[in-house]
Design an enzyme around this catalytic site. Structure first.
Site, PDB file in Angstrom:
ATOM      1  N   ALA A  29       0.826  -1.212   0.000  1.00  0.00           N
ATOM      2  CA  ALA A  29       0.000   0.000   0.000  1.00  0.00           C
ATOM      3  C   ALA A  29       0.858   1.259   0.000  1.00  0.00           C
ATOM      4  O   ALA A  29       0.500   2.258  -0.632  1.00  0.00           O
ATOM      5  CB  ALA A  29      -0.926  -0.007   1.212  1.00  0.00           C
ATOM      6  N   ASN A  51      -6.203   3.013  10.729  1.00  0.00           N
ATOM      7  CA  ASN A  51      -5.455   1.864  11.248  1.00  0.00           C
ATOM      8  C   ASN A  51      -5.359   1.840  12.765  1.00  0.00           C
ATOM      9  O   ASN A  51      -5.244   0.774  13.359  1.00  0.00           O
ATOM     10  CB  ASN A  51      -4.050   1.791  10.632  1.00  0.00           C
ATOM     11  N   GLN A 104      -6.955  -0.823   5.501  1.00  0.00           N
ATOM     12  CA  GLN A 104      -7.562  -1.428   6.698  1.00  0.00           C
ATOM     13  C   GLN A 104      -9.034  -1.757   6.494  1.00  0.00           C
ATOM     14  O   GLN A 104      -9.707  -2.191   7.438  1.00  0.00           O
ATOM     15  CB  GLN A 104      -7.405  -0.479   7.904  1.00  0.00           C
ATOM     16  N   HIS A 147      -1.061  -8.279   2.713  1.00  0.00           N
ATOM     17  CA  HIS A 147      -0.765  -8.883   4.027  1.00  0.00           C
ATOM     18  C   HIS A 147      -1.691  -8.409   5.138  1.00  0.00           C
ATOM     19  O   HIS A 147      -1.628  -8.927   6.250  1.00  0.00           O
ATOM     20  CB  HIS A 147       0.706  -8.643   4.411  1.00  0.00           C
ATOM     21  N   THR A 205       9.267  -7.566 -13.702  1.00  0.00           N
ATOM     22  CA  THR A 205       8.724  -8.925 -13.785  1.00  0.00           C
ATOM     23  C   THR A 205       7.679  -9.152 -12.695  1.00  0.00           C
ATOM     24  O   THR A 205       7.879  -8.747 -11.547  1.00  0.00           O
ATOM     25  CB  THR A 205       9.886  -9.945 -13.649  1.00  0.00           C
ATOM     26  N   CYS A 247       8.594   4.900  20.987  1.00  0.00           N
ATOM     27  CA  CYS A 247       9.381   5.197  22.185  1.00  0.00           C
ATOM     28  C   CYS A 247      10.796   5.586  21.776  1.00  0.00           C
ATOM     29  O   CYS A 247      11.551   4.766  21.278  1.00  0.00           O
ATOM     30  CB  CYS A 247       9.407   3.973  23.075  1.00  0.00           C
TER      31      CYS A 247
END
Ligand code: 7TS
Length: 396
Positions: free
Chosen positions: A71, A153, A181, A203, A239, A326
């Site tokens: 995406a 998301n 999503q 995925h 390809t 973080c």
């Protein structure tokens, strides 16, 4: 026990998808563009997979679906393609998006700003959704593109895509939606939604990583992304990723077949988890249950850093997520929590739990127990929470 509740980051490849892909690694490995049989024997499965993609999002035969690597690639292509076609080589100079898009959109827009493009980042309401009247007012005669995600998301909140499609049509502005999503969680129909471009990644719906797609409505030209051979009608040379395309086609077929299951079973499990978390004092979930993808919860647990609870859950074998990153000295807050106007201390307490059709009832029970234990432990040592007046340990 290992529990995977980070399905908005990526999903398990459905074993049926994997099975479908296997022959195209070591048996039928020819280049589809070759003239011999090794090449041509891949064609039926590729055609079948592409048909599944078209059917899965309701595309017309005359539209294009170009297979990309993810995406992020599709999104960058649309945004930078619109720049080339309508801004650099045209008379427009404005793009509209929202404050809560995925970083792929925000970063591509920031890049265009360095080239002199004006970008409007629309604010969202307290549910994390953009208001259509605010969007419509921001359109000018210089606007080239409106870019609004189908589902967020972090929160899972669904955006009013059909309404936005109508507004864009009315003002003759191109409309791209990031449906990464949404696919496999809610019905996605490009014609009904009135979109010109739509991005997705296999995925996120139990397909393989490294393959995604860009839907392009018939008649909407876009500068080719990768110049080279003639693959994908010259729009994206290179390809073809044969096993990836076949896997994505199978994943799309299963995603559509399982939409009712998502709406009933996944949502039921999600609601069970959500209701149990909300029984804990000083917690809130962003957005209404009905206006959300059936699998997602973004919860704020007062007094607990998102990273701290992730740590406890990880130790219990549970994978979840927080939108905040973080860094060594600063803790960044969840950008979506900030966009909905959450106070700074709350924006640090976001925990995202995202389920899938593979999540079980036992896993949800185990997670509820682990969250209760983690909250109890972390609040007992929290420097901020112990001062909260409405703190009742009995609620845990
Ligand atoms: N758009 C949305 C809405 C996403 O959620 C993601 C990935 C992407 C684009 C990019 O997808 P990719 O396949 O190109 O990487 N989102 C997330 C997430 O929420 N946590 O990890 C990845």
């Amino acid at each position: 026990m290992r529990v995977y509740l980070d399905n908005n980051a990526t999903t398990i490849v459905d074993p049926h998808v994997f099975e479908e892909m296997v022959p195209y690694f070591c048996q039928m490995y020819g280049n589809p563009n070759s003239l011999h049989q090794f090449g041509s024997e891949t064609h039926p499965a590729l055609r079948w997979a592409m048909d599944k993609l078209y059917a899965g999002i309701g595309a017309d035969d005359n539209d294009d679906i170009v297979v990309t690597s993810c995406a992020t690639e599709s999104i960058n292509w649309v945004i930078k393609g619109v720049y080339f076609d309508h801004i650099f080589n045209g008379d427009k100079n404005h793009i509209i998006t929202t404050e809560v898009e995925h970083p792929a959109v925000i970063a591509a827009c920031k890049f265009l700003e360095t080239l002199g493009v004006n970008v409007t980042y629309l604010p969202v309401n307290s549910d994390g959704v953009v208001e259509t009247d605010v969007l419509e007012k921001s359109i000018t005669d210089k606007t080239a593109l409106v870019n609004v995600m189908w589902a967020n998301n972090e929160t899972g909140m669904l955006f009013p895509i059909e309404e936005i499609g109508k507004i864009c049509k009315k003002h003759s502005v191109l409309f791209h939606t990031d449906a990464t999503q949404a696919i496999g969680k809610v019905p996605v129909d490009v014609i009904k939604a009135g979109v010109d471009y739509l991005s997705f990644s296999a995925h996120k719906f139990h397909g393989p990583k490294g393959v995604g797609g860009l839907y392009i409505k018939k008649g909407k030209v876009i500068t080719s992304l990768l110049s080279g051979g003639e693959q994908m009608d010259g729009l994206r040379s290179g390809t073809l990723n044969v096993p990836g395309i076949i896997g994505m086609g199978k994943a799309m077929e299963l995603a559509v077949e399982n939409l009712d299951f998502e709406k009933s079973n996944v949502k039921k499990l999600r609601n069970k988890l959500e209701d149990a978390i909300l029984k804990i004092s000083d917690t809130f979930v962003v957005g209404t249950k009905e206006q959300r993808t059936p699998n997602t919860i973004l919860v704020s647990i007062k007094g607990i850093e998102g990273e701290a609870i992730l740590w406890d859950l990880n130790k219990a074998g549970i994978a979840a997520s927080t939108g905040s990153a973080c860094a060594s000295e600063t803790l960044e807050s969840n950008p979506v929590m900030e966009a909905i106007g959450a106070e700074a201390d709350l924006a640090h307490t976001a925990l995202r739990l995202s389920l899938s059709r593979f999540t079980t009832d036992e896993e949800v029970d185990y997670t509820i127990d682990a969250i209760n234990k983690a909250v109890k432990r972390l609040r007992a040592i929290s420097s901020t929470f112990s001062y909260a007046p409405d703190w009742h340990e009995s609620k845990l």
